[in-house]
Design an enzyme around this catalytic site. Structure first.
Site, PDB file in Angstrom:
ATOM      1  N   GLY A 187       0.843  -1.250  -0.124  1.00  0.00           N
ATOM      2  CA  GLY A 187       0.098   0.004   0.202  1.00  0.00           C
ATOM      3  C   GLY A 187       1.058   1.276   0.051  1.00  0.00           C
ATOM      4  CB  CYS A 190       1.756   0.024   3.911  1.00  0.00           C
ATOM      5  SG  CYS A 190       2.090  -1.471   4.721  1.00  0.00           S
TER       6      CYS A 190
END
Length: 350
Positions: A187, A190
């Site tokens: 992500g 992330c």
């Protein structure tokens, strides 16, 4: 007596979306509008049937919100609500009955999470999807928790994750998951791969986990790593049944994120669910034993979400026409990926 463990290295190359392109093929399609993006799935344990466009909004702040769910439902797409949607929030949303086929309730693996789920489902039993969501789906405790939820809610369609390998995909399915969420670290907000050194290139994870799930009559979600509509198409081409988006759906009015003005431009704050920002907002801060595994960024304000959705769906339709797939269902059967060292010409991007 000493026992020495050998370090194992898998030599086979693993790939991300940016490492491949679709190879075009002859097509009988005359127009993108002829491509059918709807899928109909019947789920392994719940035996529920769902029809729609299998793109999901991630259960992240500013994305997994009821405002997003209302709009995505118009396109027959699913929204996984954030774990912070309690009975009060659900009750306050008057349109819940009209959009319930396209929402999932998200929970962690703590008792409070389950209690919150139980309260909602006692009053809104028509909601079918439960998303059991943790960053690390490899713990024995997670599988046991999944089994307990399956026992208590045998007719609900259960999503569980995240994992990135075939063996654990099978483990979660055998523990009661109808749909396995695939992705560790891809992500945009992330930082798990940086903080822990753990992860798996997303396209390879999708291909391997899809193969494992489909062999057991279950489904997967490709969660994370998409930067553009072409990546969404690659997720489906790799065998994903659903593709989940976070950053691509962030920055819109319907997400009701914090609007920030800077140098004459508007931005909306977007952050990872394991970030320091999220932990401060929902849990009073990071615990002493852990570190932040997410970043906080400013996404350019993008107005209404409808235009973004249409852009994504247009891209996926176009992908299908290039490879000769008359429907999304047939995209993976028509897919041949070619490895590349560069996806596009970025001369005028920077």
């Amino acid at each position: 007596m000493y026992i020495f463990a050998l370090v194992r290295i898998e030599e086979e190359l693993k790939l991300d979306y940016s490492d491949v392109l679709f190879r075009p093929k002859r097509s009988t399609l005359q127009s993108r509008k002829d491509v059918n993006l709807k899928r109909t799935y019947r789920f392994k344990y719940s035996n529920n049937e769902w029809s729609g466009i299998p793109i999901m909004a991630a259960n992240m702040d500013g994305v997994g919100e009821l405002g997003i769910a209302e709009k995505l439902s118009e396109f027959q797409m699913i929204t996984c609500l954030t774990k912070q949607h309690d009975i009060k929030k659900i009750k306050a949303f008057k349109k819940i009955k009209s959009i319930h086929p396209n929402i999932a309730l998200s929970i962690g693996i703590k008792k409070d999470d389950f209690d919150n789920l139980d309260k909602i489902l006692k009053e809104y039993s028509f909601i079918n999807f439960i998303c059991i969501d943790v960053a690390n789906g490899y713990s024995e405790h997670f599988s046991k928790f999944l089994k307990s939820v399956r026992d208590i809610y045998p007719t609900k369609t259960i999503i569980a994750g995240n994992v990135v390998t075939a063996d654990m995909t099978q483990e979660l399915i055998l523990s009661g998951a109808d749909i396995v969420k695939v992705g560790i670290g891809p992500g945009s907000v992330c930082t798990t791969r940086l903080q822990t050194g753990v992860g798996y290139p997303q396209l390879s994870a999708v291909i391997e986990c899809a193969d494992a799930a489909h062999g057991l009559g279950a489904h997967i979600i490709a969660d994370g790593g998409c930067t553009c509509p072409g990546d969404v198409a690659k997720g489906f081409g790799g065998g994903a049944d659903f593709v989940m988006l976070g950053g691509m759906l962030a920055g819109h009015d319907e997400g009701k994120g914090k609007l920030v003005k800077s140098n004459g431009s508007k931005y909306i704050e977007f952050y990872g669910s394991s970030s320091e920002t999220a932990n401060k907002k929902h849990y009073g801060g990071l615990s002493d034993y852990r570190s932040s595994e997410g970043r906080t960024v400013r996404v350019k304000y993008r107005g209404k979400i409808s235009d973004t959705i249409k852009d994504i769906l247009g891209g996926v339709r176009s992908s299908c026409t290039y490879v000769g797939a008359p429907s999304l269902k047939q995209l993976s059967k028509c897919t041949t990926f070619v490895r590349v060292t560069k996806q596009f010409n970025d001369t005028f991007v920077k």
